[in-house]
Motif scaffolding. Structure first.
Motif, PDB file in Angstrom:
ATOM      1  N   CYS A  89      44.722  41.516  37.146  1.00  0.00           N
ATOM      2  CA  CYS A  89      43.619  40.569  37.299  1.00  0.00           C
ATOM      3  C   CYS A  89      43.353  40.359  38.791  1.00  0.00           C
ATOM      4  CB  CYS A  89      43.980  39.245  36.626  1.00  0.00           C
ATOM      5  SG  CYS A  89      42.650  38.034  36.653  1.00  0.00           S
ATOM      6  N   TYR A  96      44.657  28.921  37.178  1.00  0.00           N
ATOM      7  CA  TYR A  96      44.830  30.364  36.995  1.00  0.00           C
ATOM      8  C   TYR A  96      46.001  30.721  36.074  1.00  0.00           C
ATOM      9  CZ  TYR A  96      41.729  30.230  41.011  1.00  0.00           C
ATOM     10  OH  TYR A  96      40.671  29.970  41.844  1.00  0.00           O
ATOM     11  N   GLY A 115      35.402  38.121  39.549  1.00  0.00           N
ATOM     12  CA  GLY A 115      36.697  38.753  39.322  1.00  0.00           C
ATOM     13  C   GLY A 115      36.625  39.870  38.306  1.00  0.00           C
ATOM     14  N   ILE A 128      40.684  38.425  41.476  1.00  0.00           N
ATOM     15  CA  ILE A 128      39.619  37.431  41.521  1.00  0.00           C
ATOM     16  C   ILE A 128      39.305  37.007  42.950  1.00  0.00           C
ATOM     17  CG2 ILE A 128      40.056  36.504  39.215  1.00  0.00           C
ATOM     18  CD1 ILE A 128      41.619  34.257  40.469  1.00  0.00           C
ATOM     19  N   LEU A 176      35.603  37.461  33.253  1.00  0.00           N
ATOM     20  CA  LEU A 176      35.991  38.554  34.137  1.00  0.00           C
ATOM     21  C   LEU A 176      35.299  39.838  33.708  1.00  0.00           C
ATOM     22  CD1 LEU A 176      39.859  37.963  34.210  1.00  0.00           C
ATOM     23  CD2 LEU A 176      38.271  37.410  36.051  1.00  0.00           C
ATOM     24  N   GLY A 206      34.826  34.647  37.525  1.00  0.00           N
ATOM     25  CA  GLY A 206      36.203  34.789  37.971  1.00  0.00           C
ATOM     26  C   GLY A 206      37.135  33.718  37.461  1.00  0.00           C
ATOM     27  N   HIS A 252      44.975  33.512  33.828  1.00  0.00           N
ATOM     28  CA  HIS A 252      44.886  34.781  34.557  1.00  0.00           C
ATOM     29  C   HIS A 252      46.263  35.433  34.648  1.00  0.00           C
ATOM     30  CE1 HIS A 252      41.328  32.495  35.755  1.00  0.00           C
ATOM     31  NE2 HIS A 252      40.759  33.616  36.144  1.00  0.00           N
ATOM     32  N   THR A 275      38.153  33.544  44.562  1.00  0.00           N
ATOM     33  CA  THR A 275      38.112  32.137  44.169  1.00  0.00           C
ATOM     34  C   THR A 275      36.960  31.416  44.855  1.00  0.00           C
ATOM     35  OG1 THR A 275      39.469  31.223  45.954  1.00  0.00           O
ATOM     36  CG2 THR A 275      40.637  32.283  44.109  1.00  0.00           C
TER      37      THR A 275
END
Length: 449
Positions: free
Chosen positions: A252, A238, A159, A254, A203, A199, A241, A256
């Motif tokens: 952000c 998350y 991510g 990402i 990051l 991620g 995030h 997964t």
């Protein structure tokens, strides 16, 4: 003066099809029609009519109508605007020969990726001259390429955090190191790149010019905002995030471990890519609809968060909030209800689930830890409760009579059938094992996430 060429009729026809395709991709349930040529071509305009359930789109010298049964949300209007801006930029590049070389990059990648990029950051599509790469689209391509690769026979999760362009009192503007690489698909050719960040905890920090400048711990990044509540619940995995994007305009993005792409902005998930297509999450509007239906803000938040966690773990479930607890016997059999206990003269059947009812008898969902609620929700059947969060049944097989009047189309799956039936008595969240969450009310699906 820029040298413009008169577009051939087939170019206009082609872009008409691209408009139709872009809108159909994200708004498949809406009715789209070409009305007539626009007598006053100019800037793109979107004009709502009929209480917001119908739109008139003035795009690329044509006028279109878009209609459906429910009003279009602000997020959906923004997405429509981004689709128009991307198509207009591509169209202008063709008819203006001075822009061809400058903006040829606009034709790289998938069109739907560009629409998502235009929603997240529309600046590249508003410039008269191309001033640099589209870093959002570059990041999408990095994640997409990574999703098709493995590292040591394991799926890749990774991510990036795109540094925003708004004031941020919590984080300093990053300095671009000497020799910094662009966060672009070229990075994926470096095998070690896949181990730089996972991620989930780490990051890649991408500066405002699209360069990879640092690796950050997402929890540490979000720490200054730990006391700020995001506008919408997020999956526990998350939450940081979401919080990382609460200020500064940071984004952000990402990939997964499930192979799903997620994009967070302004403290909430705004897009996800699953089952080979992008979907606008529109989480704030959908969360408001769910909260209003439940009528208990705290309970709505707890159940919404539990549903997100179950979906993220790819676990199915059914959460039913009854408008009137007295209707429970119409939906759930007597043996599934938590009220009959031995001290009331009713003995559970040996070897059945009702022998365990005493563990959750007279429990309120708001008094039960979230982890316990999510574990119980994984039991085959549904969880049934009232608006005061009193738990009425768990692992319950819900009754569903003939639903032909409520749902004339074919119903696929027992959980969907149970959700439609239960929604006659209240509000229902159905969690599918493919990661989809659906809200049912009055026999109809109100939304999907």
């Amino acid at each position: 003066m820029p040298e413009q060429t008169q577009p051939a009729p087939f170019i206009d026809g082609l872009y008409g099809k691209l408009v139709e395709g872009g809108i159909g991709y994200f708004f498949s349930s809406a009715k789209f029609e070409l009305v007539e040529p626009d007598p006053d071509p100019g800037e793109h305009r979107i004009t709502p009519t009929s209480g917001g359930t119908s739109l008139i789109l003035n795009w690329l010298g044509s006028r279109y109508s878009l209609m459906r049964d429910e009003p279009f949300s602000d997020a959906e209007l923004k997405l429509l605007t981004s689709i128009g801006a991307v198509l207009d930029s591509r169209y202008q590049m063709i008819v203006d020969t001075t822009r061809v070389e400058q903006r040829f990059e606009l034709f790289r990648g998938l069109a739907e990726d560009r629409y998502v990029s235009g929603y997240i950051d529309g600046a590249p599509y508003q410039q008269k001259e191309w001033r640099g790469p589209d870093r959002v689209e570059d990041a999408i391509e990095v994640l997409r390429t990574s999703s098709l690769s493995t590292y040591e026979n394991r799926r890749i999760s990774t991510g990036a955090l795109l540094f925003g362009k708004d004031p941020d009192p919590c984080h300093e503007l990053p300095v671009t190191p000497l020799g910094a690489l662009r966060y672009s698909p070229a990075l994926t050719s470096i095998r070690s790149f896949y181990r730089l960040c996972d991620g989930l905890q780490t990051l890649a920090l991408v500066d405002q010019n699209g360069f990879l400048v640092e690796i950050v711990d997402v929890e540490q990044w979000a720490q200054p905002l730990s006391g700020t509540k995001p506008p919408v619940p997020s999956p526990a995995r998350y939450q940081t995030h979401s919080r990382a994007t609460l200020c500064g305009g940071h984004v952000c993005m990402i990939l997964t471990p499930n192979g799903e792409m997620k994009i967070f902005a302004n403290g909430a998930q705004v897009f996800h890519f699953r089952d080979s297509r992008w979907r606008l999450t529109d989480a704030e509007r959908k969360y408001v609809l769910w909260t209003e239906a439940v009528g208990n803000v705290e309970l709505a938040e707890r159940l919404f968060g539990a549903a997100l966690n179950l979906a993220e773990d790819r676990r199915g479930g059914l959460l039913v909030v009854l408008d009137d607890p007295n209707t429970a016997r119409k939906l759930v059999s007597r043996t599934d209800l938590l009220s009959p206990l031995p001290d009331r003269g009713e003995h559970p059947v040996a070897g059945t689930k009702d022998q365990l009812h005493y563990l959750l008898h007279q429990k309120r969902v708001l008094d039960v830890p979230s982890a316990v609620l999510e574990t119980v929700a994984r039991i085959d059947g549904g969880i049934v409760l009232d608006r005061d969060s009193n738990l009425l049944a768990f692992g319950a097989i819900l009754r569903h009579p003939d639903l032909a009047d409520l749902h004339p189309d074919n119903i696929e799956g027992g959980r969907t059938t149970a959700a439609i039936s239960a929604s006659r008595f209240g509000s229902v969240l159905k969690i599918s094992e493919d990661g989809m969450i659906s809200f049912f009310q009055n026999g109809k699906c109100i939304w999907d996430i």
